[in-house]
Motif scaffolding. Structure first.
Motif, short mmCIF file in Angstrom:
data_model
loop_
_atom_site.label_atom_id
_atom_site.label_comp_id
_atom_site.label_asym_id
_atom_site.label_seq_id
_atom_site.Cartn_x
_atom_site.Cartn_y
_atom_site.Cartn_z
N ALA A 334 0.84 -1.20 0.00
CA ALA A 334 0.00 0.00 0.00
C ALA A 334 0.87 1.25 0.00
O ALA A 334 0.59 2.23 -0.71
N ALA A 335 1.94 1.22 0.80
CA ALA A 335 2.86 2.36 0.85
C ALA A 335 3.57 2.54 -0.48
O ALA A 335 3.76 3.68 -0.95
N ALA A 336 3.98 1.45 -1.10
CA ALA A 336 4.68 1.54 -2.38
C ALA A 336 3.76 2.10 -3.46
O ALA A 336 4.17 2.94 -4.27
N ARG A 337 2.51 1.66 -3.46
CA ARG A 337 1.59 2.19 -4.47
C ARG A 337 1.40 3.70 -4.29
O ARG A 337 1.44 4.46 -5.27
N ALA A 338 1.21 4.13 -3.06
CA ALA A 338 1.02 5.56 -2.81
C ALA A 338 2.26 6.36 -3.19
O ALA A 338 2.15 7.44 -3.77
N THR A 339 3.43 5.83 -2.89
CA THR A 339 4.68 6.54 -3.19
C THR A 339 4.87 6.69 -4.69
O THR A 339 5.17 7.78 -5.20
N LEU A 340 4.71 5.59 -5.42
CA LEU A 340 4.96 5.62 -6.86
C LEU A 340 3.86 6.34 -7.62
O LEU A 340 4.12 7.00 -8.63
N GLU A 341 2.64 6.27 -7.12
CA GLU A 341 1.51 6.88 -7.81
C GLU A 341 1.41 8.38 -7.54
O GLU A 341 1.06 9.15 -8.44
N SER A 342 1.78 8.80 -6.31
CA SER A 342 1.47 10.18 -5.91
C SER A 342 2.64 11.00 -5.39
O SER A 342 2.48 12.21 -5.19
N VAL A 343 3.79 10.40 -5.14
CA VAL A 343 4.89 11.16 -4.52
C VAL A 343 6.13 11.19 -5.42
O VAL A 343 6.51 12.26 -5.90
N LEU A 344 6.74 10.06 -5.69
CA LEU A 344 7.95 10.03 -6.51
C LEU A 344 7.55 9.87 -7.99
O LEU A 344 7.85 8.89 -8.65
N THR A 345 6.87 10.88 -8.48
CA THR A 345 6.35 10.90 -9.84
C THR A 345 7.40 11.50 -10.79
O THR A 345 8.43 12.03 -10.35
N GLU A 346 7.11 11.46 -12.07
CA GLU A 346 8.01 12.06 -13.05
C GLU A 346 8.16 13.56 -12.79
O GLU A 346 9.27 14.11 -12.88
N GLU A 347 7.06 14.22 -12.47
CA GLU A 347 7.11 15.65 -12.19
C GLU A 347 7.96 15.93 -10.95
O GLU A 347 8.76 16.87 -10.92
N ALA A 348 7.80 15.10 -9.92
CA ALA A 348 8.58 15.29 -8.70
C ALA A 348 10.07 15.11 -8.98
O ALA A 348 10.90 15.90 -8.50
N PHE A 349 10.42 14.08 -9.75
CA PHE A 349 11.83 13.86 -10.07
C PHE A 349 12.42 15.04 -10.83
O PHE A 349 13.57 15.43 -10.60
N ALA A 350 11.66 15.61 -11.74
CA ALA A 350 12.17 16.76 -12.49
C ALA A 350 12.53 17.89 -11.54
O ALA A 350 13.59 18.53 -11.68
N GLY A 351 11.68 18.15 -10.56
CA GLY A 351 11.98 19.19 -9.58
C GLY A 351 13.15 18.83 -8.68
O GLY A 351 14.01 19.68 -8.39
N MET A 352 13.22 17.58 -8.23
CA MET A 352 14.31 17.14 -7.36
C MET A 352 15.65 17.25 -8.07
O MET A 352 16.66 17.70 -7.48
N ILE A 353 15.69 16.86 -9.34
CA ILE A 353 16.96 16.89 -10.09
C ILE A 353 17.37 18.33 -10.36
O ILE A 353 18.57 18.67 -10.28
N ALA A 354 16.41 19.20 -10.63
CA ALA A 354 16.74 20.62 -10.83
C ALA A 354 17.28 21.23 -9.54
O ALA A 354 18.24 22.02 -9.56
N THR A 355 16.69 20.88 -8.42
CA THR A 355 17.18 21.37 -7.12
C THR A 355 18.58 20.86 -6.84
O THR A 355 19.45 21.59 -6.35
N ALA A 356 18.83 19.59 -7.17
CA ALA A 356 20.17 19.02 -6.99
C ALA A 356 21.19 19.73 -7.86
O ALA A 356 22.34 19.93 -7.45
N ALA A 357 20.80 20.11 -9.07
CA ALA A 357 21.72 20.83 -9.95
C ALA A 357 22.12 22.16 -9.33
O ALA A 357 23.29 22.58 -9.42
N GLU A 358 21.16 22.84 -8.70
CA GLU A 358 21.48 24.09 -8.01
C GLU A 358 22.43 23.82 -6.84
O GLU A 358 23.36 24.60 -6.59
N PHE A 359 22.20 22.74 -6.13
CA PHE A 359 23.07 22.36 -5.02
C PHE A 359 24.49 22.13 -5.54
O PHE A 359 25.47 22.66 -5.00
N ALA A 360 24.60 21.34 -6.61
CA ALA A 360 25.92 21.01 -7.16
C ALA A 360 26.65 22.24 -7.66
O ALA A 360 27.85 22.43 -7.41
N THR A 361 25.95 23.11 -8.39
CA THR A 361 26.57 24.31 -8.94
C THR A 361 27.09 25.21 -7.82
O THR A 361 28.22 25.72 -7.89
#
Length: 457
Positions: A334-361
């Motif tokens: 149940a937790a995995a379904r909620a995470t993959l369906e509503s939290v770690l989505t493609e949109e979320a990853f795009a934001g996380m990776i952009a934030t990481a790029a700012e961190f790295a720079t």
């Protein structure tokens, strides 16, 4: 200690002593909790929790999103995030709702029966990673162990090949490194090995195709178990063409390829496998896909699944060594379904990776301004700064570049000012809740640390 991390050792020692003293003085409740844990082995729930820089661990009182508060009331921007387990953020609302519903409304934490959530999660993992068949465990360590048994059985070969200083949990076969003579040897500190690891495993350096082929040529390797990028020894990224070369060599020598994406899932919604177009025969993952609720999973290619189910001599149902009573339980799924369906989505990853790029720079600019011989590596939503420039290209180089005293100083300095990094290395992970303001705060404190390390005495 490395030959030169670019800092004055006497100054470092004095600063470190000051920061440890401040840490202890400001956390009396954490100190007391640790001192009173007489019946815990090592005074902690799991002995690796003693991997801390300050003499005793911070005791958590609460955590939400990208924030953690300790027993003494200090709140931190959390870039550790449970060393990937909380990559979705602490207690994301969809996961809390799903787990609460399963326990309170549906009823039952474990039933030894399938749920519809399991089929949904299997289908979603197949969509993301490209492997059609999935099974579940409670940890990625277990997923690795069970998959190794399957691959030994179907290949008829005894050995597993890993990269030097890889990380696959506490899998026995993975605790091997390349020794000074170029041959495999047990990793230092290996606890209670059931047999000499060289009898079960072979080893090659990451980014070394010639070394990999030399080991595969023995003809006794059932599978290459690898991370697409090394992580726990410090991020080591693959050289151009390396991963394609690994896939070509494993096919040439009749060896299965098994990618452990437990940490490299940070590369994107389908991990490094999707981001880099990889084609493993098996993929293992754990930690983050259930929003912090214990889970592990392994996916199989169609041809491998067919080969296994065709083997009537293999006990895949009862006592064959590839399962556990609590695996695939309804709460985890149940937790995995909620995470993959509503939290770690493609949109979320795009934001996380952009934030990481700012961190790295930002970190890269601060290191350059301080004229330190360090480097920065980014793996999707994960960033790490290293005490070596150029960055290490394999696990042995990465281990040699470690500077424990400098690393510990930075961890305590940051913690004293409200920033948490992963205690095992200088890694920062972004969650969907991590903001650019959080990154800016890290950079502010990190700049202060570098100024104290390198400025006028």
């Amino acid at each position: 200690m490395p030959t030169d991390s670019g800092v004055d050792r006497a100054r470092l020692a004095a600063l470190f002593a000051r920061e440890r003293s401040s840490f202890a003085a400001r956390r009396p409740r954490s100190a007391a909790a640790h001192a009173g844990a007489d019946h815990l082995f090592g005074r902690v729930p799991m002995t690796w929790m003693n991997k801390n820089a300050a003499g005793f661990p911070i005791y958590a009182a609460s955590a939400r999103g990208a924030r953690l508060t300790d027993l003494d009331g200090h709140t931190y921007v959390d870039f550790c995030l449970g060393d990937t387990g909380a990559m979705a953020g602490h207690s994301p609302a969809p996961v809390v709702e799903a787990v609460t519903r399963q326990l309170a409304d549906a009823g039952g934490a474990t039933t030894m029966l399938p749920t519809e959530d399991a089929a949904w999660v299997g289908a979603e993992l197949a969509r993301r990673f490209g492997l059609p068949y999935w099974s579940f465990a409670l940890t990625a360590t277990d997923a690795n162990r069970w998959a190794i048994r399957l691959l030994r059985a179907v290949s008829g070969r005894p050995k597993i090949l890993v990269n030097s200083y890889c990380y696959h949990g506490s899998v026995d076969e993975s605790l091997i490194v390349v020794g000074p003579d170029g041959h495999g040897m047990s990793r230092e500190g290996n606890v209670g090995a059931p047999t000499d690891v060289t009898t079960t495993s072979r080893v090659a350096e990451f980014n070394d195709l010639a070394g990999l082929e030399r080991e595969l040529a023995h003809g006794d390797v059932a599978a290459v178990l690898m991370e697409p990028a090394l992580t726990n020894i410090g991020i080591v990224l693959p050289a151009p063409g390396y991963l394609a070369g690994v896939r070509e060599l494993t096919r040439r020598y009749g060896t299965y390829l098994m990618n452990d994406e437990t940490h490299t899932f940070s590369a994107g919604p389908g991990g490094a496998t999707a981001a880099w177009g990889l084609e493993p025969d098996v993929l293992t993952i754990g930690k983050s896909i259930a929003g912090g609720i214990p889970i592990g999973a392994y996916g199989l290619s169609a041809s491998l699944a067919d080969a296994l189910t065709a083997r009537a001599d293999l006990d895949l149902v009862d006592m064959g060594g590839v399962g556990g009573t609590l695996a695939g339980n309804p709460v985890s799924l149940a937790a995995a379904r909620a995470t993959l369906e509503s939290v770690l989505t493609e949109e979320a990853f795009a934001g996380m990776i952009a934030t990481a790029a700012e961190f790295a720079t930002g970190v890269r600019k601060l290191i350059e301004s301080a004229r330190l011989p360090w480097s920065v590596a980014q793996l999707g939503a994960r960033v790490e700064y290293r005490f070596a420039d150029p960055a290490p290209v394999n696990g042995t180089e990465s281990a040699a570049s470690a500077d424990p005293e400098l690393e510990d100083f930075l961890h305590v300095y940051l913690a004293n000012r409200g920033i948490l990094l992963t205690p095992f290395h200088n890694m920062a992970l972004m969650s969907p809740a991590t903001t650019l303001d959080d990154v800016a705060r890290h950079h502010e404190v990190f700049a202060e640390a570098l100024a104290e390390l390198t400025g006028p005495a």
